[in-house]
Scaffold this motif. Structure first.
Motif, mmCIF file in Angstrom:
data_model
loop_
_atom_site.group_PDB
_atom_site.id
_atom_site.type_symbol
_atom_site.label_atom_id
_atom_site.label_comp_id
_atom_site.label_asym_id
_atom_site.label_seq_id
_atom_site.Cartn_x
_atom_site.Cartn_y
_atom_site.Cartn_z
ATOM 1 N N GLU A 127 0.830 -1.213 0.000
ATOM 2 C CA GLU A 127 0.000 0.000 0.000
ATOM 3 C C GLU A 127 0.865 1.264 0.000
ATOM 4 O OE1 GLU A 127 -4.129 -1.379 2.116
ATOM 5 O OE2 GLU A 127 -2.416 -0.979 3.435
ATOM 6 N N GLY A 128 1.964 1.228 0.719
ATOM 7 C CA GLY A 128 2.870 2.367 0.721
ATOM 8 C C GLY A 128 3.469 2.625 -0.651
ATOM 9 N N ARG A 129 3.865 1.569 -1.321
ATOM 10 C CA ARG A 129 4.451 1.723 -2.659
ATOM 11 C C ARG A 129 3.399 2.210 -3.648
ATOM 12 N NH1 ARG A 129 9.210 2.877 -3.904
ATOM 13 N NH2 ARG A 129 10.021 1.132 -2.759
ATOM 14 N N LEU A 130 2.169 1.701 -3.549
ATOM 15 C CA LEU A 130 1.103 2.134 -4.457
ATOM 16 C C LEU A 130 0.746 3.608 -4.259
ATOM 17 C CD1 LEU A 130 -1.200 -1.009 -4.290
ATOM 18 C CD2 LEU A 130 0.185 -0.271 -6.249
ATOM 19 N N ALA A 131 1.042 4.153 -3.088
ATOM 20 C CA ALA A 131 0.766 5.568 -2.805
ATOM 21 C C ALA A 131 1.946 6.470 -3.157
ATOM 22 C CB ALA A 131 0.418 5.726 -1.323
ATOM 23 N N ASP A 132 2.990 5.915 -3.735
ATOM 24 C CA ASP A 132 4.161 6.699 -4.126
ATOM 25 C C ASP A 132 3.746 7.765 -5.147
ATOM 26 O OD1 ASP A 132 6.562 7.391 -5.860
ATOM 27 O OD2 ASP A 132 7.531 6.104 -4.360
ATOM 28 N N PRO A 133 4.145 9.014 -4.951
ATOM 29 C CA PRO A 133 3.766 10.086 -5.879
ATOM 30 C C PRO A 133 4.163 9.818 -7.326
ATOM 31 C CG PRO A 133 4.776 10.997 -3.898
ATOM 32 C CD PRO A 133 4.926 9.514 -3.816
ATOM 33 N N ARG A 134 5.236 9.065 -7.546
ATOM 34 C CA ARG A 134 5.642 8.756 -8.929
ATOM 35 C C ARG A 134 4.612 7.880 -9.619
ATOM 36 N NH1 ARG A 134 11.363 6.381 -7.530
ATOM 37 N NH2 ARG A 134 10.085 5.693 -5.775
ATOM 38 N N LEU A 135 3.934 7.024 -8.867
ATOM 39 C CA LEU A 135 2.874 6.202 -9.450
ATOM 40 C C LEU A 135 1.574 6.982 -9.547
ATOM 41 C CD1 LEU A 135 3.409 2.745 -7.704
ATOM 42 C CD2 LEU A 135 4.299 3.519 -9.893
ATOM 43 N N LEU A 136 1.272 7.737 -8.520
ATOM 44 C CA LEU A 136 0.022 8.504 -8.509
ATOM 45 C C LEU A 136 -0.023 9.562 -9.604
ATOM 46 C CD1 LEU A 136 -0.460 8.998 -4.669
ATOM 47 C CD2 LEU A 136 -1.600 7.342 -6.165
ATOM 48 N N GLY A 137 1.133 10.097 -9.992
ATOM 49 C CA GLY A 137 1.178 11.153 -10.995
ATOM 50 C C GLY A 137 1.247 10.682 -12.430
ATOM 51 N N ALA A 138 1.379 9.394 -12.652
ATOM 52 C CA ALA A 138 1.511 8.868 -14.015
ATOM 53 C C ALA A 138 0.154 8.581 -14.632
ATOM 54 C CB ALA A 138 2.346 7.586 -13.997
ATOM 55 N N HIS A 139 0.041 8.845 -15.928
ATOM 56 C CA HIS A 139 -1.193 8.530 -16.656
ATOM 57 C C HIS A 139 -1.419 7.019 -16.713
ATOM 58 C CE1 HIS A 139 -4.364 8.554 -19.605
ATOM 59 N NE2 HIS A 139 -3.651 7.753 -20.361
ATOM 60 N N GLU A 140 -0.356 6.266 -16.952
ATOM 61 C CA GLU A 140 -0.463 4.802 -16.988
ATOM 62 C C GLU A 140 0.509 4.217 -15.970
ATOM 63 O OE1 GLU A 140 -0.059 0.950 -19.945
ATOM 64 O OE2 GLU A 140 1.058 2.757 -20.440
ATOM 65 N N VAL A 141 0.004 3.298 -15.162
ATOM 66 C CA VAL A 141 0.850 2.542 -14.247
ATOM 67 C C VAL A 141 0.833 1.095 -14.709
ATOM 68 C CG1 VAL A 141 1.147 1.687 -11.891
ATOM 69 C CG2 VAL A 141 0.509 4.066 -12.278
ATOM 70 N N VAL A 142 2.022 0.558 -14.935
ATOM 71 C CA VAL A 142 2.169 -0.834 -15.342
ATOM 72 C C VAL A 142 2.714 -1.618 -14.156
ATOM 73 C CG1 VAL A 142 3.316 -2.431 -16.923
ATOM 74 C CG2 VAL A 142 2.608 -0.165 -17.735
ATOM 75 N N LEU A 143 2.027 -2.689 -13.811
ATOM 76 C CA LEU A 143 2.499 -3.601 -12.772
ATOM 77 C C LEU A 143 3.113 -4.807 -13.463
ATOM 78 C CD1 LEU A 143 -0.590 -3.529 -10.371
ATOM 79 C CD2 LEU A 143 1.511 -2.200 -10.194
ATOM 80 N N GLU A 144 4.421 -4.919 -13.399
ATOM 81 C CA GLU A 144 5.137 -6.066 -13.976
ATOM 82 C C GLU A 144 5.165 -7.159 -12.923
ATOM 83 O OE1 GLU A 144 6.178 -6.604 -16.954
ATOM 84 O OE2 GLU A 144 6.257 -4.612 -17.862
ATOM 85 N N MET A 145 4.424 -8.243 -13.158
ATOM 86 C CA MET A 145 4.262 -9.283 -12.151
ATOM 87 C C MET A 145 4.892 -10.614 -12.538
ATOM 88 S SD MET A 145 0.437 -8.754 -10.755
ATOM 89 C CE MET A 145 0.102 -7.485 -9.557
#
Length: 114
Positions: free
Chosen positions: A43-61
């Motif tokens: 949850e902390g990583r998902l709240a990172d401003p670099r992710l929150l500010g991006a138009h597309e977030v890709v989760l490489e799993m």
């Protein structure tokens, strides 16, 4: 003789690394094991401003071994909390992780590339 739980715990610690960050696209590479013991870290990583500010977030799993329901719901909350025109894409998840993602309904609000 009691065994030391530390090596096992370290072996399953997830890696949650932002490998690309920009206003158009950010990539979060996830590997290891995501379960209730790592929920806060996710949850902390998902709240990172670099992710929150991006138009597309890709989760490489492609390196993710296990995803429990608590963490899957955290991903769902992150996806539904994004601006309407923002995109969350999941790539490289194995069959068991995909099953968990589908069971929480992430496929309804995110792009899941199988």
């Amino acid at each position: 003789m009691a065994s030391d739980p530390q090596p096992t715990a370290r072996a399953h610690r997830p890696t949650l690394a932002i490998t690309e960050a920009g206003s158009r696209r950010a990539v979060l590479a996830v590997s290891g094991r995501l379960d209730s013991t790592t929920l806060g870290e996710l949850e902390g990583r998902l709240a990172d401003p670099r992710l929150l500010g991006a138009h597309e977030v890709v989760l490489e799993m492609d390196g993710l071994d296990h995803l429990d329901l608590a963490c899957a719901y955290a991903l769902l909350r992150a996806a539904t909390g994004r601006p309407e025109n923002a995109v969350l894409t999941v790539r490289g998840a194995d069959r068991t992780v995909l099953r968990t993602l589908h069971s929480v309904g992430l496929d309804a609000v995110a792009v899941i590339e199988e």
